[in-house]
Design a protein around this motif. Structure first.
Motif, PDB file in Angstrom:
ATOM      1  N   ALA A  86       0.830  -1.204   0.000  1.00 54.88           N
ATOM      2  CA  ALA A  86       0.000   0.000   0.000  1.00 54.88           C
ATOM      3  C   ALA A  86       0.862   1.250   0.000  1.00 54.88           C
ATOM      4  O   ALA A  86       0.586   2.218  -0.731  1.00 54.88           O
ATOM      5  CB  ALA A  86      -0.929  -0.010   1.222  1.00 54.88           C
ATOM      6  N   CYS A  87       1.918   1.249   0.803  1.00 51.95           N
ATOM      7  CA  CYS A  87       2.821   2.402   0.833  1.00 51.95           C
ATOM      8  C   CYS A  87       3.486   2.608  -0.523  1.00 51.95           C
ATOM      9  O   CYS A  87       3.670   3.745  -0.976  1.00 51.95           O
ATOM     10  CB  CYS A  87       3.883   2.215   1.914  1.00 51.95           C
ATOM     11  N   GLY A  88       3.835   1.498  -1.182  1.00 53.91           N
ATOM     12  CA  GLY A  88       4.451   1.591  -2.498  1.00 53.91           C
ATOM     13  C   GLY A  88       3.523   2.170  -3.543  1.00 53.91           C
ATOM     14  O   GLY A  88       3.976   2.801  -4.503  1.00 53.91           O
ATOM     15  N   LEU A  89       2.213   1.947  -3.379  1.00 47.74           N
ATOM     16  CA  LEU A  89       1.232   2.515  -4.309  1.00 47.74           C
ATOM     17  C   LEU A  89       0.940   3.979  -3.990  1.00 47.74           C
ATOM     18  O   LEU A  89       0.743   4.799  -4.894  1.00 47.74           O
ATOM     19  CB  LEU A  89      -0.073   1.707  -4.247  1.00 47.74           C
ATOM     20  N   ILE A  90       0.891   4.294  -2.691  1.00 50.64           N
ATOM     21  CA  ILE A  90       0.506   5.647  -2.278  1.00 50.64           C
ATOM     22  C   ILE A  90       1.620   6.652  -2.516  1.00 50.64           C
ATOM     23  O   ILE A  90       1.396   7.752  -3.010  1.00 50.64           O
ATOM     24  CB  ILE A  90       0.108   5.648  -0.782  1.00 50.64           C
ATOM     25  N   LYS A  91       2.834   6.271  -2.150  1.00 50.18           N
ATOM     26  CA  LYS A  91       3.970   7.188  -2.256  1.00 50.18           C
ATOM     27  C   LYS A  91       4.925   6.703  -3.324  1.00 50.18           C
ATOM     28  O   LYS A  91       5.543   5.649  -3.194  1.00 50.18           O
ATOM     29  CB  LYS A  91       4.707   7.263  -0.909  1.00 50.18           C
ATOM     30  N   LYS A  92       5.026   7.443  -4.387  1.00 50.78           N
ATOM     31  CA  LYS A  92       5.905   7.055  -5.489  1.00 50.78           C
ATOM     32  C   LYS A  92       7.331   7.536  -5.220  1.00 50.78           C
ATOM     33  O   LYS A  92       7.669   8.691  -5.433  1.00 50.78           O
ATOM     34  CB  LYS A  92       5.392   7.638  -6.816  1.00 50.78           C
ATOM     35  N   ILE A  93       8.137   6.646  -4.692  1.00 54.88           N
ATOM     36  CA  ILE A  93       9.548   6.930  -4.425  1.00 54.88           C
ATOM     37  C   ILE A  93      10.370   6.090  -5.390  1.00 54.88           C
ATOM     38  O   ILE A  93      10.070   4.912  -5.608  1.00 54.88           O
ATOM     39  CB  ILE A  93       9.901   6.579  -2.969  1.00 54.88           C
ATOM     40  N   PRO A  94      11.408   6.642  -5.979  1.00 58.92           N
ATOM     41  CA  PRO A  94      12.225   5.862  -6.921  1.00 58.92           C
ATOM     42  C   PRO A  94      12.799   4.608  -6.271  1.00 58.92           C
ATOM     43  O   PRO A  94      12.920   4.516  -5.043  1.00 58.92           O
ATOM     44  CB  PRO A  94      13.344   6.847  -7.311  1.00 58.92           C
ATOM     45  N   ASP A  95      13.168   3.660  -7.128  1.00 61.12           N
ATOM     46  CA  ASP A  95      13.746   2.408  -6.638  1.00 61.12           C
ATOM     47  C   ASP A  95      14.910   2.642  -5.691  1.00 61.12           C
ATOM     48  O   ASP A  95      15.121   1.888  -4.742  1.00 61.12           O
ATOM     49  CB  ASP A  95      14.240   1.557  -7.818  1.00 61.12           C
ATOM     50  N   GLU A  96      15.672   3.720  -5.939  1.00 58.16           N
ATOM     51  CA  GLU A  96      16.839   3.985  -5.109  1.00 58.16           C
ATOM     52  C   GLU A  96      16.450   4.226  -3.649  1.00 58.16           C
ATOM     53  O   GLU A  96      17.264   4.067  -2.737  1.00 58.16           O
ATOM     54  CB  GLU A  96      17.592   5.210  -5.641  1.00 58.16           C
ATOM     55  N   GLY A  97      15.192   4.584  -3.419  1.00 55.76           N
ATOM     56  CA  GLY A  97      14.739   4.816  -2.049  1.00 55.76           C
ATOM     57  C   GLY A  97      14.765   3.571  -1.187  1.00 55.76           C
ATOM     58  O   GLY A  97      14.818   3.647   0.037  1.00 55.76           O
TER      59      GLY A  97
END
Length: 321
Positions: free
Chosen positions: A20-31
């Motif tokens: 869910a966090c991955g869908l809500i907050k778009k942070i690059p893979d490097e995050g």
């Protein structure tokens, strides 16, 4: 059943929170890079060291157990390779990823936390043995198959060095060897180091499951392999059945050891299926879909396996021994 759900749902709940966090907050893979580094190089190695260093050394040399579980993993890898060769019309590199998706359980991120929660501290040694020797089997055969399927054939010596480095420089394997060495000589770290290691091992499962959910969310389904039904049938059904049958056929193992191996074999395809596909730049989108769909389906299959184990519904003996 309530006890089983109480055990299983927190694990899948952590994956869902990460998803869910991955869908809500778009942070690059490097995050995720430092979190994954922490999991792979710090917290999970601390877990393996702490558990193994306190285990009687005689329990760590059960070669019949290692042979049985490694044979089962190699067998389903071979079957997955056959399925892959048929599905990809003879493309060995793509077929290798199909094989990996059929045999490579999520024994790193999900395995230790789930087996120890379900079966207790007695699952420590078999969990570590399975991880180490499944890693040896997979990281030996995967580079070999990829090299054979490539246009530029790597020299045998260079291939051997690459395989050995992949196995013996893996942080989990190093931690396991150090833990076994500590158990052999009776070494105990100073109290303050022991406390640090306990903090690290306590964070391993939550961080790993959260990171798995985020990583899966960042790779939406774009291309579903038509052979995925066969892959998941091999991974989620045939693999645990084969492990259970082989270990019962050999005989002489503690029930917890057999159940640990069966439970680990029932886990969904590892995130490393995608990592390996991306490393070789083959079957990448389909590997991502396999991990995602396999993880979702495993909510039912792993929960079912936990129910069978917790209620002692698996047959105690198959061969009259």
């Amino acid at each position: 059943m309530n006890e089983v759900l109480t055990l299983a749902l927190p694990f899948f709940g952590l994956i869902f929170i990460g998803y869910a966090c991955g869908l809500i907050k778009k942070i690059p893979d490097e995050g995720l890079a430092w979190l994954n580094f922490y999991i792979i190089y710090v917290s999970l190695p601390a877990l393996f060291f702490q558990l193994l260093s306190k285990t009687p050394i005689e329990q760590l040399a059960n070669w019949a157990y290692v042979a049985g579980t490694s044979f089962a993993t190699a067998a389903v890898l071979a079957l997955g390779l056959v399925v892959g060769l048929i599905a990809t019309r003879g493309n060995l590199r793509e077929a290798t990823i199909v094989a990996v998706g059929s045999a490579y359980s999520n024994i790193g991120y999900m395995g230790p936390g789930l087996t120890l929660a379900a079966l207790g501290p007695a699952a420590t040694v078999p969990t570590a043995l399975i991880f180490c020797f499944d890693t040896v089997v997979l990281f030996t055969l995967i580079p070999l198959l990829m090299a054979l399927g490539g246009e530029n054939r790597e020299r045998a010596g260079a291939m051997a060095v690459s395989i050995l480095k992949g196995i013996f420089l893996h942080p989990f394997v190093i931690a396991t060897m150090v833990g076994v060495g500590a158990a052999a000589v009776g070494f105990r770290p100073p109290v303050f180091i022991d406390k640090i290691l306990n903090y690290l091992m306590g964070s391993s499962a939550p961080c790993a499951l959260f990171a798995l959910g985020v990583t899966v969310a960042q790779r939406p389904i774009r291309r579903v392999p038509h052979e995925i039904g066969f892959m998941l049938a091999i991974k989620l059904i045939l693999h645990p059945v084969l492990v259970f049958v082989v270990l019962n056929w050999i005989g002489g193992f503690d029930r917890v050891w057999v159940m640990t191996a069966t439970l680990m074999a029932s886990l969904p395809p590892a995130l490393n299926v995608f990592v390996i596909a991306r490393q070789y730049n083959v079957y990448v989108e389909r590997a991502s879909s396999t991990v995602l769909i396999g993880t979702v389906v495993s909510v039912v299959s792993v929960t079912g396996m936990l129910y069978l184990i917790s209620h002692d519904l698996l047959p105690a003996a198959l061969f009259g021994r």
